[in-house]
Design a protein around this motif. Structure first.
Motif, mmCIF file in Angstrom:
data_model
loop_
_atom_site.group_PDB
_atom_site.id
_atom_site.type_symbol
_atom_site.label_atom_id
_atom_site.label_comp_id
_atom_site.label_asym_id
_atom_site.label_seq_id
_atom_site.Cartn_x
_atom_site.Cartn_y
_atom_site.Cartn_z
ATOM 1 N N ILE A 99 -20.759 171.087 52.054
ATOM 2 C CA ILE A 99 -20.819 169.961 51.141
ATOM 3 C C ILE A 99 -19.417 169.706 50.602
ATOM 4 O O ILE A 99 -19.101 168.338 50.759
ATOM 5 N N ILE A 100 -18.827 170.486 49.866
ATOM 6 C CA ILE A 100 -17.492 170.163 49.664
ATOM 7 C C ILE A 100 -16.576 169.747 50.775
ATOM 8 O O ILE A 100 -15.775 168.709 50.549
ATOM 9 N N ALA A 101 -16.646 170.326 51.968
ATOM 10 C CA ALA A 101 -15.765 170.085 52.746
ATOM 11 C C ALA A 101 -16.075 168.611 53.432
ATOM 12 O O ALA A 101 -15.029 167.932 53.680
ATOM 13 N N PHE A 102 -17.399 168.311 53.427
ATOM 14 C CA PHE A 102 -17.903 167.095 54.042
ATOM 15 C C PHE A 102 -17.311 165.837 53.149
ATOM 16 O O PHE A 102 -16.654 164.959 53.621
ATOM 17 N N ALA A 103 -17.486 166.141 51.790
ATOM 18 C CA ALA A 103 -17.101 165.120 50.809
ATOM 19 C C ALA A 103 -15.376 164.996 50.956
ATOM 20 O O ALA A 103 -14.825 163.974 50.917
ATOM 21 N N LEU A 104 -14.704 165.971 51.243
ATOM 22 C CA LEU A 104 -13.310 165.746 51.178
ATOM 23 C C LEU A 104 -12.807 165.293 52.536
ATOM 24 O O LEU A 104 -11.638 164.791 52.656
#
Length: 170
Positions: A99-104
């Motif tokens: 989820i963090i990677a998707f947001a970044l």
């Protein structure tokens, strides 16, 4: 979720992550169509923006892609690493890392589309956003890290489970 605990199974985690990934991708694509349509609108009021400001916004969007995409990969790897148990990543750490990677990846894509809206110019302003979307697409959650490695033979797994079977230990 299993009846004994509140932790989701890897299959449930994978389903939720795929829904989140699809929703993020669809949000970017819908906003892209709207931004492109508005940028192409001849009757829209064009902002009084000089070329230096337009170039600055474009370079900022390139900088966001260059900095945030590698950061996304690094952070995802570190979060996954913190959740390793045996040969797999726990579902909660797998979800958090992704989820963090998707947001970044989503951030630079939206910024690039905002630059398209502000400058009323599609190319080259949309290119950094396209790169960010490409990385988001490549990050499709496959769940491989949550499941045991496929290189172990089925026979060896069966033998290992038979070694620790309480019925055969008697």
């Amino acid at each position: 979720m299993s009846p004994q605990s509140n932790t989701p199974s890897p299959q449930q985690t994978l389903l939720v992550l795929r829904i989140i990934w699809g929703a993020m991708l669809m949000g970017i694509l819908v906003f892209a169509f709207a931004a492109i349509a508005l940028a192409m609108n001849e009757n829209a009021a064009k902002p009084a923006m000089d070329e230096a400001t337009t170039n600055l916004l474009f370079y900022i969007s390139i900088g966001l892609v260059v900095v945030l995409i590698p950061l996304a990969m690094f952070m995802r790897g570190q979060i996954h690493k913190s959740g390793w148990v045996g040969d797999v990543v726990t579902p909660s750490k797998y979800a958090a890392g992704n989820i963090i990677a998707f947001a970044l990846c989503e951030g630079p894509a939206f910024f690039s589309l905002i630059v398209v809206l502000l400058t009323h110019s599609i190319v080259p302003q949309i290119v950094p956003g396209g790169v960010a979307v490409l990385f988001l697409i490549l990050m499709f959650p496959n769940g491989r890290a949550m499941f045991a490695p496929a290189d172990a033979s089925l026979v060896s797994r069966t033998e290992r489970s038979a070694e620790h079977d309480p019925v055969t230990e008697r």
